[in-house]
Design a protein around this motif. Structure first.
Motif, PDB file in Angstrom:
ATOM      1  N   PHE A  21       0.833  -1.212   0.000  1.00 41.81           N
ATOM      2  CA  PHE A  21       0.000   0.000   0.000  1.00 41.81           C
ATOM      3  C   PHE A  21       0.867   1.261   0.000  1.00 41.81           C
ATOM      4  N   PHE A  22       1.915   1.271   0.802  1.00 39.59           N
ATOM      5  CA  PHE A  22       2.773   2.455   0.861  1.00 39.59           C
ATOM      6  C   PHE A  22       3.455   2.718  -0.483  1.00 39.59           C
ATOM      7  N   VAL A  23       3.829   1.636  -1.190  1.00 37.06           N
ATOM      8  CA  VAL A  23       4.446   1.837  -2.505  1.00 37.06           C
ATOM      9  C   VAL A  23       3.415   2.313  -3.509  1.00 37.06           C
ATOM     10  N   ARG A  24       2.241   1.691  -3.506  1.00 34.55           N
ATOM     11  CA  ARG A  24       1.204   2.073  -4.468  1.00 34.55           C
ATOM     12  C   ARG A  24       0.726   3.504  -4.248  1.00 34.55           C
ATOM     13  N   THR A  25       0.766   3.977  -2.998  1.00 30.66           N
ATOM     14  CA  THR A  25       0.318   5.352  -2.703  1.00 30.66           C
ATOM     15  C   THR A  25       1.493   6.322  -2.566  1.00 30.66           C
ATOM     16  N   ARG A  26       2.696   5.838  -2.934  1.00 32.54           N
ATOM     17  CA  ARG A  26       3.905   6.672  -2.996  1.00 32.54           C
ATOM     18  C   ARG A  26       4.260   7.307  -1.647  1.00 32.54           C
ATOM     19  N   GLN A  27       4.084   6.569  -0.584  1.00 30.15           N
ATOM     20  CA  GLN A  27       4.492   7.034   0.741  1.00 30.15           C
ATOM     21  C   GLN A  27       5.874   6.452   1.033  1.00 30.15           C
ATOM     22  N   ARG A  28       6.873   7.084   0.464  1.00 24.14           N
ATOM     23  CA  ARG A  28       8.244   6.583   0.511  1.00 24.14           C
ATOM     24  C   ARG A  28       8.768   6.420   1.931  1.00 24.14           C
ATOM     25  N   GLU A  29       8.595   7.439   2.757  1.00 26.55           N
ATOM     26  CA  GLU A  29       9.152   7.398   4.112  1.00 26.55           C
ATOM     27  C   GLU A  29       8.511   6.286   4.936  1.00 26.55           C
ATOM     28  N   GLN A  30       7.194   6.168   4.822  1.00 20.15           N
ATOM     29  CA  GLN A  30       6.510   5.127   5.572  1.00 20.15           C
ATOM     30  C   GLN A  30       6.975   3.732   5.112  1.00 20.15           C
ATOM     31  N   PHE A  31       7.180   3.578   3.807  1.00 19.99           N
ATOM     32  CA  PHE A  31       7.647   2.291   3.286  1.00 19.99           C
ATOM     33  C   PHE A  31       9.042   1.975   3.800  1.00 19.99           C
ATOM     34  N   ARG A  32       9.924   2.937   3.771  1.00 13.90           N
ATOM     35  CA  ARG A  32      11.288   2.704   4.228  1.00 13.90           C
ATOM     36  C   ARG A  32      11.331   2.330   5.705  1.00 13.90           C
ATOM     37  N   ALA A  33      10.479   3.004   6.485  1.00 11.82           N
ATOM     38  CA  ALA A  33      10.453   2.696   7.917  1.00 11.82           C
ATOM     39  C   ALA A  33       9.907   1.297   8.181  1.00 11.82           C
ATOM     40  N   LEU A  34       8.951   0.877   7.384  1.00 16.26           N
ATOM     41  CA  LEU A  34       8.324  -0.432   7.595  1.00 16.26           C
ATOM     42  C   LEU A  34       9.155  -1.573   7.009  1.00 16.26           C
ATOM     43  N   ASP A  35       9.694  -1.373   5.804  1.00 19.52           N
ATOM     44  CA  ASP A  35      10.303  -2.485   5.055  1.00 19.52           C
ATOM     45  C   ASP A  35      11.621  -2.057   4.424  1.00 19.52           C
ATOM     46  N   PRO A  36      12.643  -1.838   5.235  1.00 18.02           N
ATOM     47  CA  PRO A  36      13.898  -1.310   4.690  1.00 18.02           C
ATOM     48  C   PRO A  36      14.582  -2.245   3.694  1.00 18.02           C
ATOM     49  N   GLY A  56      12.949  -4.549   1.772  1.00 21.79           N
ATOM     50  CA  GLY A  56      12.041  -4.929   0.689  1.00 21.79           C
ATOM     51  C   GLY A  56      11.482  -6.336   0.780  1.00 21.79           C
ATOM     52  N   SER A  57      11.712  -7.026   1.883  1.00 19.42           N
ATOM     53  CA  SER A  57      11.257  -8.411   1.987  1.00 19.42           C
ATOM     54  C   SER A  57       9.734  -8.502   2.033  1.00 19.42           C
ATOM     55  N   LEU A  58       9.101  -7.555   2.752  1.00 17.74           N
ATOM     56  CA  LEU A  58       7.642  -7.573   2.813  1.00 17.74           C
ATOM     57  C   LEU A  58       7.038  -7.272   1.445  1.00 17.74           C
ATOM     58  N   LEU A  59       7.630  -6.329   0.758  1.00 17.73           N
ATOM     59  CA  LEU A  59       7.132  -5.978  -0.575  1.00 17.73           C
ATOM     60  C   LEU A  59       7.278  -7.159  -1.533  1.00 17.73           C
ATOM     61  N   ALA A  60       8.365  -7.902  -1.399  1.00 21.27           N
ATOM     62  CA  ALA A  60       8.563  -9.070  -2.260  1.00 21.27           C
ATOM     63  C   ALA A  60       7.461 -10.101  -2.041  1.00 21.27           C
TER      64      ALA A  60
END
Length: 775
Positions: A206-221, A223-227
């Motif tokens: 969701f953070f990637v699809r909505t372009r929330q870069r900072e939130q994504f980095r804090a959650l999944d530094p 990229g394992s969750l995104l994978a």
């Protein structure tokens, strides 16, 4: 009906269900909607005489309800309690479908939610709309609430979003966030109010699809969750994620697309679009190390194109890899693609590649072939046939001279290594015994009066000449090579004796026939005419069939005889002569087109599987077992000539596939009414003779069909072994040999060690060690 007439009809004392009264009421209601004074007065009288329920029900049942009409304005003065339930429900349906100011004013004045007859969703939303927005007592289903909250062009949406924030319902929030991915307004609302899915994997996506870069980095530094989320997404969602990852710029797309460290399997599961996306990303960034690290995991056709994207001055660090790199870079992408397509798909219309030999070009008198047989090593082909008839000058009668020929064609040189044209009687069967030895059986012929012309002989041909063997029978039913040095078996039948003696004769190397006696003493086989339907690859088992009587399987080495179908006499369970034997299974095609299988045919009595495959008119002309392909094949010679690969269950307990014919390879059309086909002992060559023409098909490449077009990441050592075996075929054409040599080099490099995905510090070493994932 005119308005004036309708007004008069409404004053008449008509019955409650009168059709004319209803027609008149509909007419005045339409006119009242248009503001006609006479119609408005008529409706007022109808409300008194017919009652509000009847009038408003009739108006509400109209396909189009104009809530902004003068008649609808009368409802503002109507007592809310007197408004029919049907009208209230109709109002909510219309307003939820599309907001109307006048209708919303009515609904607020009535202050009545949808009734029990309305759908649950409409009842819940109507209560939500009338709620002041602060009460949490109005229960709304999470799905209904999320859908309502996503309506940004409707007043209901604002109330639903307020309720969503107030309730903090995780399920409703998750559902709303999924909806937000399709709506810019919903996306902005989620970002503003910090709404996101509760599941961490969905949250990362969701953070990637909505372009929330900072939130994504804090959650999944890393990229394992995104994978994980990427692999669980639909193809459409994956495409959207790839686009967003590209815009973000600092997401490790290779890690996301191909997974963590199980590099080969993960990369092999990528789609063609995903692989193209990775190649494009690495090419745009000039990341040649990582592009090369993926190249030997791609399908060969894509690998050839990918290396062309590498910089002109870049080469792998490892010397062996440089050789593979240069081979890929020097390959013709179009030629490789065409070859792989041919090897993986073939053609169901154009004939498969084959070599055609015109026997008349080898010797002018060689006529139509009647039978053929490969040598045990598959390098020669024994043939028998009719000689071209020569006639005396000025005479229509043929010369009194030999009528049949027998010869051996060397398949390497495509020349005749042996030929005899001195047989006075037609030859019908032939077997190549190896060691330059061939046996041929004469054909039973009759004169014009129906009398048998001669006693049949078997001709034994070797380096010492030709000897005639006497089977002491009226008709020769079968002649096949069996296990052992120049060993063969003959089945024959004697019609003139009172007991119709059946003979099973075994041929020995010195050219003698010895009675086997294996059929003696079998009950209820008095009329049995044993045709040799099939011989197993080892030459040990033979299936003897009489389609009108019975069938037996004989072990020539162990003197074991198994009578199929337990002698029940039901012909539906008796094998036909269209049969084949593998090391463990006998199959046959019945007259109706069913395929019957006897697993372990030395012990099985009844068929262990019956599979509908063909129609009666489309049955194969021959069945055979191919050790090279490790499967049975069906051969059609006349109608739509083709070779079919059959997925026969290997054991009695194995599941039957939905489609038994897994592939079909077109053959050249026959030029003769009675074509003959044989498969070589290794099952790698098909010979088809029609008239005096011989077609040879190499089947070795068919073993590549299941995997040749797949990503090399999914190819195993056994696949490399198959490629090497095919390359050992001297008859392989140059284009195929070039492509398979390239594939062999790639697989040998890839399989030399485990390959990972990612980038290395000092260049991509795709074959020397596991490549660490970048991070």
């Amino acid at each position: 009906m005119r308005v004036r007439t309708a007004v008069l009809v409404l004053r008449l004392p008509l019955g409650q269900h009168s059709r004319r009264r209803r027609e008149a009421l509909v007419t005045v209601l339409r006119a009242a909607d248009a503001g006609t004074p006479a119609a408005l007065r008529a409706v007022a009288r109808a409300l008194e005489s017919l009652g509000p329920e009847t009038v408003w029900r009739t108006w509400a049942e109209s396909p189009r309800r104009p809530w902004d009409s003068p008649l609808a304005a009368e409802l503002l003065d109507e007592d809310a309690a007197r408004v029919p339930d049907l009208l209230v429900d109709a109002g909510w349906y219309d307003w939820l479908d599309a907001h109307q100011d006048e209708l919303w004013s009515l609904l607020k004045r009535w202050n009545r939610a949808a009734t029990a007859t309305a759908k649950p969703r409409v009842r819940a939303l109507s209560r939500l709309a009338l709620d002041d927005g602060n009460s949490r007592d109005t229960a709304v289903d999470a799905r209904v609430l999320a859908d309502a909250a996503a309506r940004f062009g409707h007043p209901l949406g604002e109330r639903a979003r307020a309720r969503l924030l107030a309730l903090s319902d995780a399920t409703a929030v998750d559902l709303f966030c999924r909806t937000a991915l399709k709506s810019p307004e919903a996306t902005a609302f989620c970002v503003e109010h910090h709404l996101a899915p509760t599941d961490d994997v969905e949250r990362a996506v969701f953070f990637v699809r909505t372009r929330q870069r900072e939130q994504f980095r804090a959650l999944d530094p890393d990229g394992s969750l995104l994978a994980l989320g990427y692999r669980g997404s639909s193809a459409k969602a994956r495409a959207a994620l790839r686009a967003e990852m590209t815009d973000m710029g600092d997401v490790d797309v290779l890690r996301v697309l191909a997974g963590q460290r199980v590099a080969q399997d993960d990369f092999g599961r990528l789609t063609k679009r995903e692989r193209a996306y990775l190649v494009g990303q690495f090419t745009d960034r000039g990341d040649w190390d990582r592009l090369w690290s993926c190249t030997l995991l791609m399908p060969l056709t894509e690998a050839v194109k990918a290396v062309r994207g590498c910089g002109d001055d870049w080469r792998p660090m490892d010397e062996d890899e440089r050789g593979v790199f240069e081979a890929l870079r020097g390959a013709d992408p179009r030629a490789v693609a065409d070859c792989v397509k041919t090897l993986s798909e073939g053609s169901t219309s154009a004939p498969a590649p084959h070599v055609r030999i015109h026997l008349a070009g080898l010797h002018q008198r060689l006529g139509a072939v009647t039978d053929l047989d490969f040598s045990p090593d598959g390098t020669q082909l024994a043939l028998v046939g009719a000689l071209r008839v020569r006639r005396a000058p000025d005479s229509p009668d043929p010369l009194n001279e030999p009528v049949a020929w027998a010869g051996v064609v060397d398949l390497g040189s495509r020349t005749l290594s042996q030929l005899r044209c001195d047989f006075p009687r037609l030859l019908e069967r032939v077997a190549h015994l190896g060691s330059d030895t061939v046996v041929a059986a004469e054909k039973l012929t009759y004169d014009t009066a129906g009398e048998r012309l001669h006693k049949l002989k078997i001709h034994y041909m070797d380096r010492d000449g030709v000897r005639a063997l006497d089977p002491e029978a009226d008709v020769i039913l079968g002649l096949k090579r069996t296990a052992g040095d120049r060993a063969f078996v003959v089945t024959a039948c004697d019609f003139e004796t009172s007991d119709r003696r059946r003979r099973l004769l075994v041929g020995v190397p010195d050219g003698f026939l010895v009675p086997a006696g294996l059929l003696d003493g079998l009950d209820r086989l008095d009329d049995f005419e044993p045709v040799i339907a099939a011989v197993d690859p080892d030459g040990r088992l033979i299936a003897l069939v009489d389609e009108l009587e019975d069938a037996v399987v004989v072990d020539l080495t162990g003197s074991v005889v198994n009578r199929l179908d337990d002698g029940s006499g039901t012909l539906e369970n008796v094998p036909t002569t269209t049969a084949a034997l593998s090391p463990s299974t006998l199959i046959c095609c019945t007259a109706t087109g069913d395929l019957k299988a006897w697993h372990k045919p030395l012990t099985a009595k009844k068929p262990t599987a019956t599979i509908p495959v063909w129609s009666p008119a489309a049955r194969p002309d021959a069945l055979a077992w191919s050790p090279a392909l490790n499967r049975f094949v069906g051969i059609h010679l006349v109608r739509r000539p083709r070779l079919e690969l059959l997925d026969v269950p290997p054991t009695r307990d194995a599941p039957v596939p939905d489609t038994l014919v897994s592939a079909s390879i077109a053959l050249a059309g026959a030029t003769h009414l009675a074509p003959v086909a044989r498969l070589s002992p290794k099952g790698d060559t098909l010979a088809v003779a029609h008239a005096s023409t011989l077609d040879l098909y190499r089947l070795t490449t068919l073993s590549l069909r299941p995997f040749i077009a797949r990503p090399m990441a999914l190819m195993a050592p056994q696949n490399l072994a198959q490629v090497v075996r095919v390359l050992g075929d001297p008859a392989l054409d140059e284009g195929t040999r070039t492509t398979l040599t390239l594939l062999r080099a790639c697989l040998e490099r890839r399989l030399s060690d485990d390959i990972g995905i990612g980038h290395t510090r000092h260049g991509a070493m795709a074959g020397s060690h596991e490549i660490e994932l970048g991070g």
